[in-house]
Write an enzyme that holds these catalytic residues in place. Structure first.
Site, short mmCIF file in Angstrom:
data_model
loop_
_atom_site.label_atom_id
_atom_site.label_comp_id
_atom_site.label_asym_id
_atom_site.label_seq_id
_atom_site.Cartn_x
_atom_site.Cartn_y
_atom_site.Cartn_z
N ARG A 132 3.81 6.90 -25.94
CA ARG A 132 2.70 6.37 -26.74
C ARG A 132 2.94 6.76 -28.18
O ARG A 132 3.00 7.93 -28.52
CB ARG A 132 1.36 6.91 -26.24
CG ARG A 132 0.19 6.44 -27.09
CD ARG A 132 -1.15 6.96 -26.65
NE ARG A 132 -2.16 6.53 -27.61
CZ ARG A 132 -2.96 7.37 -28.29
NH1 ARG A 132 -2.86 8.68 -28.10
NH2 ARG A 132 -3.83 6.91 -29.16
N HIS B 181 -3.90 4.23 -35.82
CA HIS B 181 -4.12 5.67 -35.61
C HIS B 181 -4.42 6.29 -36.97
O HIS B 181 -3.73 7.18 -37.45
CB HIS B 181 -2.90 6.32 -34.95
CG HIS B 181 -3.22 7.62 -34.25
ND1 HIS B 181 -2.93 7.87 -32.92
CD2 HIS B 181 -3.80 8.76 -34.72
CE1 HIS B 181 -3.32 9.10 -32.60
NE2 HIS B 181 -3.85 9.66 -33.66
N ASN C 238 -8.86 10.51 -24.53
CA ASN C 238 -8.28 11.75 -25.06
C ASN C 238 -9.28 12.87 -24.78
O ASN C 238 -10.41 12.82 -25.26
CB ASN C 238 -8.06 11.65 -26.57
CG ASN C 238 -7.07 10.57 -26.94
OD1 ASN C 238 -6.37 10.05 -26.08
ND2 ASN C 238 -7.01 10.24 -28.21
N GLU D 102 -4.23 11.26 -24.24
CA GLU D 102 -3.95 12.55 -24.92
C GLU D 102 -4.60 13.70 -24.16
O GLU D 102 -5.77 13.60 -23.81
CB GLU D 102 -4.49 12.57 -26.35
CG GLU D 102 -3.76 11.73 -27.33
CD GLU D 102 -4.36 11.82 -28.72
OE1 GLU D 102 -4.94 12.86 -29.07
OE2 GLU D 102 -4.25 10.82 -29.46
C1 GCO Z 1 -6.88 13.20 -32.00
C2 GCO Z 1 -5.71 12.53 -32.49
C3 GCO Z 1 -4.46 13.34 -32.51
C4 GCO Z 1 -4.65 14.84 -32.73
C5 GCO Z 1 -4.80 15.58 -31.41
C6 GCO Z 1 -5.00 17.07 -31.63
O1 GCO Z 1 -7.15 13.05 -30.82
O2 GCO Z 1 -7.55 13.85 -32.82
O3 GCO Z 1 -5.47 11.38 -31.71
O4 GCO Z 1 -3.81 12.75 -33.60
O5 GCO Z 1 -3.53 15.36 -33.39
O6 GCO Z 1 -5.91 15.11 -30.75
O7 GCO Z 1 -6.14 17.27 -32.42
#
Ligand code: GCO
Length: 455
Positions: free
Chosen positions: A77, A121, A293, A362
């Site tokens: 990803r 992103h 995430n 994530e």
């Molecule tokens: C988020 C972002 C990532 C971060 C990760 C750690 O979820 O904030 O997608 O870019 O780096 O989560 O904080």
């Protein structure tokens, strides 16, 4: 302990994002993003770090794909930088930008790694922030759909799985209400405008892709953070209900139910942008999968003096290093290690949102990894973290949650936004002075997990 066994076809991958790893910010026609502006603004980023070089991935892409292959990853990803495709945000397409992602796609496929790109992103072209005030303006929602169409026309013959946005809530809240992220605004009305126009852009993009590339599968990535009441009182339980609406249902509800969560939305109506006829049906058109995430849980407390919301959320105050509090491990972000949380997120989707196909896009942890004399990097806390969360995800899957895959955050240490390079999330260590990559103990553990699936 034996690795948990996932169903055939379950995808294990790793995640990253353009601004956090690519560097090469002035190469091959790339235009500036709001993160270039923000990271070069004094006092915004720890140690005055910025993404100018990052992991130099733009120049080391082939080496990094070989690294992914050596880890046995089945998917990767990454995010596509809008300012590489449209340096001015709109108008003239930068072919060299498209060519980079085309080369990356071909190399991934050649190595049997499924590309899983995110289109946004957070690195919004600065020109759109300057010209339109960014996503506060509905015009940028349709420019996002134009950008999406351009990219999918270029790569849609080889890339099947697309996600439109990464964490719309964080971009809207951290960037426009709390001021901790780019573009650094501190306005609650701006937060609501950006929140709605991001979701609108998602809807417009999905509608566009359904028309130009019907073979593609479309999704969106949202953060899900379970919020628990700080105390078992009615007031804190009410605060937790509102906090869950503010952080979690603010995206899930429009996407899957076609309406914003009540009573939160009604309480804040004075702050809203225009929600026009057709907006909510556009936002809630069917998608093929959801990316979530999850890292930690947080806590809500009743606060009478907080306007509209009467609540405060605590639990993710950044720390200097990892620590144990009341016998519970916390990461160097200050986040509680709470594996039950990923189970709660998956059950929420099953029980309240009709069990949609889900990828964990994530999950991971920042710990203060340091190489030993011989150069190896042992990170037992991260191995424990990944093992415990993945086992909880496995439990949810066994209970019928439609979980399709897991992407560890992150493939390699990278630019952690306002924390700069002070926080390391990678299963691969990056020595930023030399750009040397070193697979950590957690990377070897993750390789073993993936290998165990084929046994
Ligand atoms: C988020 C972002 C990532 C971060 C990760 C750690 O979820 O904030 O997608 O870019 O780096 O989560 O904080």
């Amino acid at each position: 302990m034996e690795y948990p066994k996932f169903p055939p076809g379950f995808v294990f991958g790793a995640a990253s994002s353009a601004y956090q790893i690519e560097g090469a910010v002035n190469v091959d026609g790339r235009g500036p993003s709001v993160w270039d502006t923000f990271s070069h603004t004094k006092g915004k980023i720890r140690n005055s770090d910025n993404g100018d070089i990052a992991c130099d991935h733009y120049n080391r892409m082939a080496e990094d794909v070989a690294l992914m292959k050596s880890l046995g990853l089945k998917a990767y990803r990454f995010s596509i930088a809008w300012p590489r495709i449209y340096p001015d945000g709109e108008g003239q397409v930068n072919q060299k930008g498209l060519d980079f992602y085309s080369r990356l796609t071909d190399l991934l496929l050649k190595n049997d790694i499924t590309p899983f790109p995110t289109l946004f992103h957070w690195d919004l072209p600065q020109a759109l922030q300057t010209r339109y005030n960014g996503f506060e303006n509905r015009a940028v929602s349709s420019l996002f759909a134009d950008y999406t169409e351009t990219v999918v026309r270029a790569l849609g013959d080889r890339v099947v799985n697309w996600t439109t946005l990464n964490e719309p809530f964080e971009f809207a809240a951290l960037g426009h209400f709390l001021g901790q992220h780019a573009p650094g605004k501190t306005s609650l009305p701006a937060y609501f405008r950006v929140m709605h126009h991001l979701l609108l852009g998602h809807g417009m993009a999905v509608e566009r892709i359904r028309a130009v590339a019907p073979q593609c599968k479309m999704g969106i990535v949202v953060s899900l953070t379970p919020i628990h009441p700080q105390t078992d009182t009615d007031k804190d339980r009410q605060a937790a209900m509102l906090a869950n609406q503010f952080l979690n249902h603010i995206t899930l509800s429009p996407i899957y139910k076609g309406s914003y969560p009540e009573p939160l939305w009604g309480r804040t109506r004075l702050l809203h942008p225009a929600v026009k006829e057709g907006d909510m049906s556009l936002i809630s058109q069917p998608i093929d999968f959801l990316g979530i995430n999850n890292y930690q849980r947080e806590f809500a407390t009743f606060r009478w003096y907080v306007p509209f919301l009467q609540m405060d959320i605590s639990g993710s105050d950044i720390a200097d290093t990892e620590f144990v509090r009341d016998g519970v491990q916390h990461t160097s972000m200050g986040w509680e290690v709470y594996p039950q949380g990923i189970y709660e997120c998956l059950r929420l989707l099953k029980d309240e949102y009709n069990n949609p196909p889900v990828y964990i896009t994530e999950n991971g942890a920042a710990f203060d990894d340091r190489p030993l004399e011989d150069g190896t990097v042992n990170d037992p806390l991260r191995v424990q973290f990944l093992d415990s969360y993945i086992r909880k995800a496995h439990q949810a899957l066994e209970e019928g949650c439609d979980l399709r895959g897991y992407f560890v955050w992150s493939l390699m240490d990278n630019f952690e936004w306002a924390a700069g390079y002070s926080k390391r999330f990678g299963i691969v260590y990056v020595d930023y002075a030399t750009q040397k990559r070193t697979v950590k103990e957690s990377g070897r553990w993750y390789k073993g997990l993936i290998h165990a699936q084929s046994r």
